[in-house]
Design an enzyme around this catalytic site. Structure first.
Site, PDB file in Angstrom:
ATOM      1  CB  SER A  38      -0.926   0.013   1.211  1.00 57.69           C
ATOM      2  OG  SER A  38      -0.173  -0.136   2.397  1.00 57.69           O
ATOM      3  CG  ASP A 331      -4.736   5.092   6.657  1.00 53.99           C
ATOM      4  OD1 ASP A 331      -3.571   4.852   7.050  1.00 53.99           O
ATOM      5  OD2 ASP A 331      -5.226   4.535   5.661  1.00 53.99           O
ATOM      6  CG  HIS A 334      -1.413   3.617   4.602  1.00 54.62           C
ATOM      7  ND1 HIS A 334      -2.664   3.094   4.847  1.00 54.62           N
ATOM      8  CD2 HIS A 334      -0.663   2.596   4.123  1.00 54.62           C
ATOM      9  CE1 HIS A 334      -2.675   1.823   4.504  1.00 54.62           C
ATOM     10  NE2 HIS A 334      -1.477   1.490   4.067  1.00 54.62           N
TER      11      HIS A 334
END
Ligand SMILES: *[C@@H]1O[C@H](CO)[C@@H](O)[C@H](O)[C@H]1NC(C)=O
Ligand SMILES: *[C@@H]1O[C@H](CO)[C@@H](O)[C@H](O)[C@H]1NC(C)=O
Ligand SMILES: *[C@@H]1O[C@H](CO)[C@@H](O)[C@H](O)[C@H]1NC(C)=O
Ligand SMILES: *[C@H]1O[C@H](CO)[C@@H](O)[C@H](O)[C@H]1NC(C)=O
Length: 367
Positions: A38, A331, A334
């Site tokens: 990610s 978040d 991340h």
């Protein structure tokens, strides 16, 4: 007097031609292929039938051009985008899964600049990430192998090899393997586990090398125990504030093992060139001295809810911090766009304590 217009027309044509030629020379900037999780994903997972990890809804992308959610796990661009920008692209090349939806002509045109295979939730190990919900590293390498055959068909074998030997291969992966180890309460020792991950990583890097990759920009894992979700685990399980240090210890061991692996591979594989970014060092220095980089909050998520804004996911019902430039985390897992920019900048032209034996800009140079 008739020839005159022709002459000036011809002159114009020359100028146009020169522009085209010099423009073409600019485009000798290398193609960029990106693999990983990610931290580098630009929208792969929305094409998977069973994806769990997605970010293609607001407020993801709130600081992206036109505030568009794109599947990036960020309020804006991620590190892959910023690295690509340093190499002259506008942002990361699109997700390979997206390219597959294009007509063959556009598909082939895009490949000349590269592709992004990264998938949120993916790890080095195939068992990391629920099956069907992520594209593991091994599968990303298989997808690159398809790309190689497309390029070979398009350019011929010699030109494809030459193009790939100049291309940059950026890989950012490993955090999810560590999360997986802890989530499954694995009884394997740390050293055995890291050795397994590194052996698998080695196999994949060797496959890429066999397929023509030569220049590797690799990023080790950050102090995963310091992200808001893991600080929350630490708090709920042990009642104390701070990072989940056991996970950070895995991250450190992973970095050392990766450093040894890359040094070994470069002694074995002719023409293999690499740059290893110390994701651990880069992040922990910011966490320990936030103000030096302009951060005011390095433990809570900007977008989420509850304790540390990490008890609920970032979605349209979440709370979003007002000054996103002051947060390290967007978040619960991340980094913010700003943190991603700083990381990319350090990787591109930072000093050897953060990126070694050379930095990413030096990786692009030929010698
Ligand atoms: C790309 O290569 C794969 C594997 O060889 C092939 O199946 C696919 O049709 C190719 N796509 C294009 C657009 O050439
Ligand atoms: C791992 O241990 C935790 C805490 O003891 C437990 O809640 C969880 O269900 C376990 N997970 C698995 C996959 O066994
Ligand atoms: C956001 O996540 C929370 C917690 O999982 C959930 O209750 C809520 O329905 C979600 N909101 C949206 C708009 O999906
Ligand atoms: C890495 O990048 C630059 C080129 O952009 C190079 O001149 C420099 O020596 C390297 N930086 C450091 C601090 O090593």
């Amino acid at each position: 007097m008739m020839p005159k217009p022709h002459v000036s027309l011809l002159l114009c044509a020359c100028v146009v031609l020169l522009n085209v030629v010099s423009h073409c020379a600019d485009e000798a900037s290398p193609a960029i292929f990106i693999l990983g999780d990610s931290t580098a994903d630009v929208g792969t997972n929305q094409y998977l039938p069973h994806a769990i990890f997605r970010a293609d809804f607001p407020p993801y992308g709130i600081d992206f051009p036109k505030s568009r959610p794109t599947g990036r796990f960020s309020n804006g661009f991620n590190s892959a985008d910023f690295i690509a920008r340093f190499f002259g692209l506008k942002r990361s090349p699109p997700s390979y899964m997206f390219l597959l939806t294009l007509n063959p002509h556009r598909f082939r045109k895009h490949l000349l600049k590269g592709a992004n295979f990264a998938s949120a939730g993916a790890g080095v190990l195939d068992i990391t990430g629920p099956t069907g919900s992520v594209v593991p590293l091994s599968q990303q390498v298989s997808q690159f192998s398809e790309v190689r055959s497309n390029l070979t068909l398009q350019l011929g074998s010699a030109a494809a090899d030459s193009m790939l030997s100049k291309s940059m291969f950026f890989i950012s992966v490993g955090s999810n393997d560590i999360f997986g180890y802890f989530q499954t309460n694995s009884t394997m020792s740390k050293d055995n586990f890291i050795a397994t991950v590194i052996t698998t990583y080695s196999d994949q890097i060797r496959k890429l090398y066999k397929l023509g990759a030569r220049k590797f920009g690799i990023i080790s894992v950050p102090p995963v125990g310091c992200c808001p979700s893991q600080r929350l685990v630490q708090k709920l399980l042990y009642g104390t504030d701070g990072c989940f240090e056991m996970q950070n210890d895995f991250a450190l061991t992973f970095h050392s093992a990766l450093e040894a692996l890359l040094s070994h591979l470069s002694s074995k594989l002719l023409g293999f060139k690499y740059s290893l970014g110390n994701g651990y060092r880069m992040s922990i220095d910011v966490i320990n001295n936030p103000h030096a980089s302009g951060f005011e909050n390095v433990d809570a998520a900007c977008c989420g809810n509850g304790l540390l804004n990490a008890q609920a996911p970032c979605n349209s019902s979440a709370t979003v911090c007002t000054d996103r430039r002051k947060f390290l985390f967007w978040d619960m897992f991340h980094p913010t766009k700003k943190a991603a920019f700083l990381a990319a900048q350090t990787l591109y032209n930072g000093p050897p304590n953060y990126v070694s034996p050379i930095n990413f800009s030096q990786l692009a140079e030929d010698y």
